[in-house]
Design a protein around this motif. Structure first.
Motif, PDB file in Angstrom:
ATOM      1  N   TRP A 111     -33.359   6.859 -26.174  1.00 39.90           N
ATOM      2  CA  TRP A 111     -34.582   7.310 -25.498  1.00 39.90           C
ATOM      3  C   TRP A 111     -34.849   6.485 -24.260  1.00 39.90           C
ATOM      4  O   TRP A 111     -35.305   7.015 -23.243  1.00 39.90           O
ATOM      5  N   LEU A 112     -34.566   5.185 -24.344  1.00 41.40           N
ATOM      6  CA  LEU A 112     -34.759   4.321 -23.175  1.00 41.40           C
ATOM      7  C   LEU A 112     -33.829   4.759 -22.053  1.00 41.40           C
ATOM      8  O   LEU A 112     -34.234   4.852 -20.887  1.00 41.40           O
ATOM      9  N   GLY A 153     -35.122   6.228 -18.532  1.00 40.72           N
ATOM     10  CA  GLY A 153     -34.753   5.444 -17.357  1.00 40.72           C
ATOM     11  C   GLY A 153     -33.917   6.255 -16.383  1.00 40.72           C
ATOM     12  O   GLY A 153     -34.176   6.268 -15.173  1.00 40.72           O
ATOM     13  N   LEU A 154     -32.923   6.966 -16.911  1.00 37.14           N
ATOM     14  CA  LEU A 154     -32.039   7.742 -16.038  1.00 37.14           C
ATOM     15  C   LEU A 154     -32.781   8.917 -15.408  1.00 37.14           C
ATOM     16  O   LEU A 154     -32.557   9.253 -14.248  1.00 37.14           O
ATOM     17  N   ILE A 191     -43.397  10.812 -17.965  1.00 33.21           N
ATOM     18  CA  ILE A 191     -42.285  10.118 -18.645  1.00 33.21           C
ATOM     19  C   ILE A 191     -42.792   8.914 -19.443  1.00 33.21           C
ATOM     20  O   ILE A 191     -42.404   8.723 -20.600  1.00 33.21           O
ATOM     21  N   ALA A 192     -43.691   8.136 -18.852  1.00 34.11           N
ATOM     22  CA  ALA A 192     -44.098   6.884 -19.506  1.00 34.11           C
ATOM     23  C   ALA A 192     -44.845   7.125 -20.826  1.00 34.11           C
ATOM     24  O   ALA A 192     -44.443   6.606 -21.866  1.00 34.11           O
ATOM     25  N   PRO A 193     -45.913   7.940 -20.830  1.00 29.85           N
ATOM     26  CA  PRO A 193     -46.570   8.191 -22.128  1.00 29.85           C
ATOM     27  C   PRO A 193     -45.629   8.910 -23.094  1.00 29.85           C
ATOM     28  O   PRO A 193     -45.666   8.660 -24.289  1.00 29.85           O
ATOM     29  N   SER A 235     -36.608  -0.013 -18.841  1.00 28.23           N
ATOM     30  CA  SER A 235     -36.167   1.341 -18.504  1.00 28.23           C
ATOM     31  C   SER A 235     -37.108   2.015 -17.512  1.00 28.23           C
ATOM     32  O   SER A 235     -36.677   2.854 -16.729  1.00 28.23           O
ATOM     33  N   LEU A 236     -38.389   1.661 -17.508  1.00 31.24           N
ATOM     34  CA  LEU A 236     -39.304   2.277 -16.542  1.00 31.24           C
ATOM     35  C   LEU A 236     -39.752   1.287 -15.470  1.00 31.24           C
ATOM     36  O   LEU A 236     -39.653   1.560 -14.285  1.00 31.24           O
ATOM     37  N   GLY A 237     -40.224   0.109 -15.903  1.00 31.30           N
ATOM     38  CA  GLY A 237     -40.757  -0.873 -14.957  1.00 31.30           C
ATOM     39  C   GLY A 237     -39.731  -1.300 -13.925  1.00 31.30           C
ATOM     40  O   GLY A 237     -39.977  -1.253 -12.711  1.00 31.30           O
TER      41      GLY A 237
END
Lengths: 235, 138, 307
Positions: free
Chosen positions: A17-18, A22-23, A80-82, A130-132
């Motif tokens: 999932w990460l 991220g991708l 994506i984040a939530p 993956s996001l930050g």
């Protein structure tokens, strides 16, 4: 040693999932930045070629080069984040219920708190990397001189980070709902509802101070509730 | 040592009883002779997949009946027949088991003489086997 | 008397208004294999989960290796092995990775060689993923994981449920292997009475959340028995006898299932009732268990003095 074993297990379970989140963010980001850069150049060239079209026409050059750029990517991040927070919450706290692996996992020569700690650490680490990291990298990439006609405002970077923090709120809310043993139509829904409400309140704030204060408050409340639920829950 | 034991779980006969019957049977038939060493409790338990305490219990009861003796530290051995003794309770138990045989014989329609003849025939066969065993070992 | 490694005192668990477990008082001495028996839904899994602190008792307590089950410290847990119902392991892991994960929680006591030997004996490979294993193979991995840390107390929740005879035998071998090491104790629940009879030296029987027996297996074997009384005339219609579980009556026969009644008492009662003769009927453990747990539940079997 024991905590690392737990952390590795949680990270490995979250990894697909990460990677996906991220991708996705990276792909959308690069695509947007590059295509927008091209459009902006084309508009600018068009304007230069037809300068002084008619009398009285006011040309705002800023309008010509301005484009949503990262704002468009941030909109993706807002989902994506939530979404990632929700999925990680399900992964860490719901899947063991269905797979009936809680009994196996909880009989460890370690405290229950460190079992929970490993899950929280994996989620925070996952969101950060993956996001930050991807988001900050995108901002840095888009602002390199020469790519876009004008650099992106730093506010857009902050907005993206706020979404990532909301990802953590969503994760904790999901965890709390998963850990509850009440019925859905009573208090079990509380975790998710609280997270949604907190996210809304954070998003409607103008002042960064308020955003920060509300985020800290929401995360603190959810964290305390989740810890209490996990330590006292029957499995 | 000629000792081949088979334990069946789910039987009416308790496992320690099965052990006692098989070991005392082997001693009676001469497959186990005076001075022979019985397997160690843990080894036998592991081999037969039964609780070590069950084996120990069987050995204790065999020792009480005088069939075997335990030497501390070296193991359990088949004892000298001269030292064996049957107490009244054991003879009584044997008599009760004979009752079962007699009632089966009556049900099959055997009369007293036929049963005695059968008994003697089996005794002879048993003695034969015992002699043969002696010869082999001698 | 041997040291008690597992003890429950008035252990009670309510789900709503219904007790799943009602004042369970049991003791397991060190060095024994204790078979935990009960019909489906009798409360075995609830009791085991309470013992391991996965559930919180409504009342009463459980003590493992001297530590209260609601506050088992990491050091105590490290001495306890637990095989969960259905052998639910982490599905995505390979056997090798699962070993690595498990070993992290049993530092300095993990027997890597034993684990490797068992995996090889089961014809498995450490590269296989748990989710690709059959139920039996998963059970085998679970057994190897339970034995490799050489636990002082091993608790297994119906480990042989749904397994074939060969794999069941491997579990029995594993238990015997463990118990022959000094001071190890096993508590396992099961429905296969023949298995229990083979390896257990104590049994605990619970029925509808209530403890019915906690005694050496041999005591149970000799205490629960059936006697048939023959009468010249018609058999008495009513039987009043302490220790009577059930009775069945036909024209001239009376079949009594008794618990804890000695030969002499049976003989006395038979004489008073005017029986011409009586015979004991031999029962295997399964028959005894069925008779013992069939309602009405009146008599119990304990070895321990009530404190």
């Amino acid at each position: 040693m024991r905590f690392l074993a737990l952390l590795r297990k949680e990270l490995r379970e979250s990894l697909p999932w990460l990677l996906l989140a991220g991708l996705l963010l990276l792909g959308v980001g690069l695509l947007t930045v590059h295509s927008e850069a091209r459009f902006a150049r084309m508009r600018y060239q068009h304007w230069s070629a037809h300068q002084g079209l008619g009398p009285g026409e006011v040309v705002n050059t800023y309008d010509l080069v301005r484009s949503p750029h990262l704002a468009w990517v941030a909109m993706w991040l807002a989902f994506i984040a939530p979404g990632l927070g929700l999925v990680l919450g399900i992964c860490h706290f719901w899947v063991p219920l269905f797979a009936r692996t809680w009994s196996f996992l909880l009989h460890r020569s370690t405290s229950r708190m460190s079992i929970l700690g490993a899950k929280l650490a994996a989620a925070i680490l996952g969101l950060l990397v993956s996001l930050g990291l991807v988001w900050t990298g995108l901002y840095w990439y888009a602002c390199r001189p020469g790519l876009l006609p004008i650099p992106e405002p730093v506010q857009i970077l902050v907005v993206g980070w706020i979404y990532i923090v909301i990802g953590l709120v969503a994760y904790l809310g999901t965890a709390l709902s998963a850990l509850s043993t009440a019925r859905w139509y009573t208090t079990r829904i509380f975790g998710l509802v609280f997270a949604a409400l907190a996210a809304f309140l954070i998003l409607v704030q103008w002042h960064l101070g308020w955003v920060f204060a509300l985020a800290v408050l929401a995360i603190a409340i959810l964290f305390v509730q989740t810890v209490a639920a996990f330590l006292s829950r029957e499995f | 040592m000629a000792l081949w034991m088979q334990i069946s779980s789910g039987s009416e006969t308790p496992i320690y009883q099965q052990l006692i019957e098989q070991i005392s049977g082997a001693i009676a038939r001469g497959e186990l002779r005076t001075g022979d060493k019985l397997p160690a409790v843990r080894a036998l338990a592991a081999e037969l997949v039964i609780n070590p305490n069950t084996v120990a219990r069987a050995y204790t009861l065999l020792e009480q009946s005088g069939l075997v003796t335990t030497k501390t530290g070296s193991g359990t051995f088949v004892s000298d027949p001269a030292l064996r003794h049957a107490d009244a309770a054991q003879i009584n138990a044997l008599a009760e088991r004979m009752d079962t045989l007699i009632s089966r014989a009556v049900n099959l329609g055997l009369d007293r003489d036929a049963l005695v003849a059968l008994f003697e025939k089996r005794m002879e066969k048993f003695a034969d086997r015992l002699d043969k065993g002696e010869a082999e070992n001698g | 008397m041997a040291e008690i490694v597992l003890e429950t005192k008035g252990l009670t668990k309510y789900y709503g208004a219904k007790p799943a477990l009602d004042h369970l008082d049991l003791r397991v001495p060190r060095g024994c294999i204790c078979g935990f028996l009960g019909r489906n839904g009798a409360g075995k899994t609830t009791a085991i989960k309470l013992m391991l602190g996965l559930l919180t008792p409504t009342a009463g307590s459980a003590t493992l290796l001297g530590c209260d089950s609601t506050a088992l410290t990491p050091a105590i847990r490290q001495r306890i092995g637990y095989v969960t119902e259905g052998h639910r392991l982490l599905r995505w892991m390979t056997i090798g990775r699962l070993e690595e994960f498990q070993r992290a929680f049993f530092p300095r006591q993990w027997d890597s060689r034993l684990f490797a030997e068992m995996i090889e004996y089961f014809e498995l490979s450490k590269r296989q993923k748990i989710k690709h294993l059959s139920n039996g193979q998963r059970a085998q991995v679970s057994l190897a994981l339970a034995l490799a840390p050489n636990p002082e107390l091993l608790v297994m929740d119906d480990p042989t449920l749904g397994l074939d005879a060969a794999i069941r035998r491997q579990f029995l071998e594993g238990m015997i292997e463990l118990i022959t090491r000094q001071g190890r104790t096993v508590l396992f629940s099961s429905h296969i009475l023949a298995d229990v009879e083979r390896v257990a030296d104590r049994i605990v029987v619970i029925d509808r959340g209530v403890l019915r027996a906690d005694c050496p297996l041999e005591q149970f074997r000799t205490s629960v028995r059936k006697v048939v009384l023959h009468f010249d005339n018609s058999a008495p219609a009513d039987v009043e006898l302490a220790g009577l579980l059930h009775f069945r009556r036909s024209e001239r026969q009376l079949e009594l299932t008794l618990v804890g009644v000695g030969d002499a008492e049976v003989a006395d009662w038979a004489r008073q009732a005017g029986a011409e003769r009586f015979d004991f009927v031999e029962m295997n453990l399964e028959d005894q268990f069925i008779e013992f747990t069939a309602p009405p539940h009146r008599w119990r079997l304990f070895q321990w003095e009530k404190a």
